[in-house]
Write an enzyme that holds these catalytic residues in place. Structure first.
Site, PDB file in Angstrom:
ATOM      1  N   ILE A 133       0.812  -1.225   0.000  1.00 29.60           N
ATOM      2  CA  ILE A 133       0.000   0.000   0.000  1.00 29.60           C
ATOM      3  C   ILE A 133       0.840   1.268   0.000  1.00 29.60           C
ATOM      4  CG2 ILE A 133      -2.049  -1.068   1.048  1.00 29.60           C
ATOM      5  CD1 ILE A 133      -1.251   0.457   3.655  1.00 29.60           C
ATOM      6  N   SER A 134       2.130   1.155   0.293  1.00 29.36           N
ATOM      7  CA  SER A 134       2.966   2.351   0.245  1.00 29.36           C
ATOM      8  C   SER A 134       4.402   1.936  -0.014  1.00 29.36           C
ATOM      9  CB  SER A 134       2.866   3.127   1.563  1.00 29.36           C
ATOM     10  OG  SER A 134       3.536   4.359   1.450  1.00 29.36           O
ATOM     11  N   SER A 135       5.118   2.803  -0.754  1.00 25.60           N
ATOM     12  CA  SER A 135       6.516   2.472  -1.023  1.00 25.60           C
ATOM     13  C   SER A 135       7.332   3.750  -1.124  1.00 25.60           C
ATOM     14  CB  SER A 135       6.630   1.670  -2.325  1.00 25.60           C
ATOM     15  OG  SER A 135       6.179   2.453  -3.411  1.00 25.60           O
TER      16      SER A 135
END
Length: 326
Positions: free
Chosen positions: A97-99
């Site tokens: 969901i996030s990087s």
């Protein structure tokens, strides 16, 4: 080994790895358009923004983090933090969901943003806070605002920024609405993929401002004339980002590709055209156009926003090839 010795060890490794990363970005030519960015990448400690991250392993993800007791695993964490690669920083139920984006792509985007001293910048998608730190290093804390929908993400970004000695404004909110209370901005940069250009961004941009955002599988740079008009072309570079959450963004449409030759289906530039025109161009029509026009590269495409209309185009905003954006 005492905590102090471990910290010194990490700092020494981080400094070496950071120098190697800067040399790698330099070789890639990413900041050729604005080499001053080199100083920010030399100064900002990326490892403080990724106290842990995930690496793909068979059957899922493995977590690496800075508090590892085993010195070899700690070294892996530091070296990985300075690899020129995206890092998975948040995984929920096995889904990314996030990087933290690939540093050379971040350098390319920052160079293409064309910032000048005194410019006010809004970043859409705070992520780890690393990009905001690079901006704050260049412009100063007061001129940088970053926004993210998820309170967990903004809280972590604030913590990382403080640890690295930067204090830009971090806002929890819907990036598609911008941050009107800190406007006007000279530059807006997004680090998430969009399907259309939020009108709020144009309204919050000073005339002559520049908006740089991922769209389809590319990056488009728009010049803002006023709150209802903006236009610009895609850069040559391919770019893949997680989609903007919130903001009424439509779910990504995946056209049915049955019957298309595999050679086209797997071609990066054909997939760019398909994604850009999803919902308004049949995949078979897209293929015919793509072949007729000689497999056009990204920089032949552009985006125009005019009043309540927005469209993508090939070669010319008023030409025969134009597709409405949602």
């Amino acid at each position: 080994m005492g905590t102090h010795a471990v910290d010194q060890d990490v700092e020494r490794l981080a400094a070496q790895a950071r120098s190697a990363l800067v040399r790698e970005i330099e070789r890639s030519g990413a900041w050729d358009a604005d080499p001053i960015w080199r100083e920010a990448f030399e100064a900002v400690p990326r490892h403080l923004f990724v106290p842990y991250y995930y690496v793909g392993v068979v059957g899922g993800f493995e977590r690496l983090w800075g508090e590892e007791r085993d010195p070899r695993r700690r070294e892996r964490w530091v070296r990985g933090a300075y690899a020129d690669a995206p890092l998975a920083t948040r995984v929920r139920d096995g889904e990314l969901i996030s990087s933290s984006s690939q540093p050379s792509l971040m350098a390319k985007m920052l160079a293409e943003l064309e910032v000048e001293d005194g410019h006010r910048v809004l970043e859409i998608g705070a992520g780890t806070g690393y990009n905001a730190a690079l901006l704050a290093h260049r412009l100063g804390d007061d001129l940088v605002t970053t926004v993210d929908l998820d309170a967990d993400i903004t809280e972590a970004a604030r913590t990382h920024l403080r640890a690295a000695g930067y204090h830009p404004t971090v806002v929890t909110g819907d990036g598609a609405r911008g941050v009107p209370e800190r406007a006007p901005y000279d530059r807006i940069i997004a680090t998430c993929t969009l399907h259309s250009i939020p009108r709020a961004w144009l309204a919050q941009c000073a005339p002559g401002g520049r908006v740089l955002t991922p769209m389809a599988t590319g990056l488009v740079a728009l010049r803002v004339m006023d709150e209802e008009h903006a236009e610009g072309r895609f850069l040559h570079t391919a770019a893949f980002f997680v989609p903007l959450r919130g903001g009424g963004e439509p779910e990504g449409t995946h056209p049915h590709l049955g019957g298309l030759p595999r050679q086209a289906r797997d071609h990066d530039l054909f997939r760019f055209l398909l994604t850009l025109t999803a919902g308004s161009l049949d995949p078979h029509e897209a293929l015919a156009l793509w072949q007729r026009e000689g497999m056009p590269s990204r920089e032949r495409y552009g985006i125009t926003v005019s009043g309540d209309r927005a469209w993508a185009w090939l070669d010319d905003p008023e030409g025969p090839y134009a597709w409405p954006l949602p």
